[in-house]
Design an enzyme around this catalytic site. Sequence first.
Site, PDB file in Angstrom:
ATOM      1  N   SER A   1      47.579  86.058  -5.601  1.00 27.78           N
ATOM      2  CA  SER A   1      46.733  84.953  -6.043  1.00 27.78           C
ATOM      3  C   SER A   1      46.892  84.675  -7.537  1.00 27.78           C
ATOM      4  O   SER A   1      47.367  85.518  -8.296  1.00 27.78           O
ATOM      5  CB  SER A   1      45.266  85.268  -5.744  1.00 27.78           C
ATOM      6  OG  SER A   1      45.118  85.730  -4.431  1.00 27.78           O
TER       7      SER A   1
HETATM    8  N1  SAH Z   1      44.733  90.065  -2.573  1.00 30.89           N
HETATM    9  C1  SAH Z   1      46.166  89.907  -2.571  1.00 30.89           C
HETATM   10  C2  SAH Z   1      46.635  88.529  -2.142  1.00 30.89           C
HETATM   11  C3  SAH Z   1      46.382  88.330  -0.720  1.00 30.89           C
HETATM   12  S1  SAH Z   1      47.311  87.101   0.124  1.00 30.89           S
HETATM   13  C4  SAH Z   1      46.787  90.296  -3.894  1.00 30.89           C
HETATM   14  O1  SAH Z   1      46.054  90.700  -4.815  1.00 30.89           O
HETATM   15  O2  SAH Z   1      48.007  90.235  -4.016  1.00 30.89           O
HETATM   16  C5  SAH Z   1      46.456  87.252   1.646  1.00 30.89           C
HETATM   17  C6  SAH Z   1      46.771  88.487   2.452  1.00 30.89           C
HETATM   18  O3  SAH Z   1      45.910  88.491   3.577  1.00 30.89           O
HETATM   19  C7  SAH Z   1      48.202  88.522   3.003  1.00 30.89           C
HETATM   20  O4  SAH Z   1      48.854  89.670   2.559  1.00 30.89           O
HETATM   21  C8  SAH Z   1      47.978  88.535   4.526  1.00 30.89           C
HETATM   22  O5  SAH Z   1      48.923  89.353   5.202  1.00 30.89           O
HETATM   23  C9  SAH Z   1      46.587  89.083   4.645  1.00 30.89           C
HETATM   24  N2  SAH Z   1      45.906  88.778   5.901  1.00 30.89           N
HETATM   25  C10 SAH Z   1      45.876  87.613   6.579  1.00 30.89           C
HETATM   26  N3  SAH Z   1      45.136  87.746   7.703  1.00 30.89           N
HETATM   27  C11 SAH Z   1      44.690  89.027   7.724  1.00 30.89           C
HETATM   28  C12 SAH Z   1      43.885  89.782   8.632  1.00 30.89           C
HETATM   29  N4  SAH Z   1      43.374  89.274   9.748  1.00 30.89           N
HETATM   30  N5  SAH Z   1      43.649  91.078   8.322  1.00 30.89           N
HETATM   31  C13 SAH Z   1      44.155  91.659   7.202  1.00 30.89           C
HETATM   32  N6  SAH Z   1      44.904  90.981   6.322  1.00 30.89           N
HETATM   33  C14 SAH Z   1      45.186  89.688   6.574  1.00 30.89           C
END
Ligand code: SAH
Length: 223
Positions: free
Chosen positions: A71
Amino acid sequence: MTAGPEDPFASDELAERKMRFLFALRSRGVTDTRVLTAMEKVDRGLFVRGIFADRAYEDMPLPIACGQTISQPSVVGLMTQALQVSPRDTVLEVGTGSGYQAAILAHLARRVYTVDRYRRLVREAGELFRQLDITNITAIAADGSFGLPDQGPFDRILVTAAAEDPPGPLLEQLKPGGIMVLPVGQSDAVQSLIKVTRNARGFDYEELRPVRFVPLVEGLGSE
Ligand code: SAH
């Protein structure tokens, strides 16, 4: 003279980049001193690999493995600030991604659980936490829309992928007085960042700002 890591010019440059990074956070509304201090300690450059690594100190989201994104730093800061984490809190993060957000939370909370649906992201983030000597994060591969019933309830929950509505199991795993911050809305449209506070009677909802996140997807990923 060669520009190595010992070169004072190189470290001046680093200090200036860091100052610009913190200035950008402040000018976009991240004013909480504890949050800024935590973000100063966690080097975003370690969480971005490959060709985008040199853009790690710019205020923009960047691609990471498994087609996901790290992000935008100002959004990380604003979400962390809205979460009002205190040093005694146990925090659940849904969406480990690069591990950057979890590392920041680890500086503010007692214990952090972070889950991602991609095992690869969980493994690589775990390696970084070890390398950085961060010992209060547990990273787990799981579908985070069900939360972590065995580890909950939580003081704080941060979701970094967008659902259409706050998932029921996450609301259930929020302690009374607890706060959850999450983006809600259709995956391909602009979403709203929401702050949910659990009180004695139920839940209060506050809309914070428009955001854009990758969608919360059911089940485990293929990698
Ligand atoms: N917080 C992260 C950015 C997250 S991007 C950072 O600091 O880099 C969003 C993430 O959510 C992705 O890696 C994706 O794989 C995950 N995601 C999406 N759906 C999900 C679910 N149902 N359970 C767990 N993770 C999920």
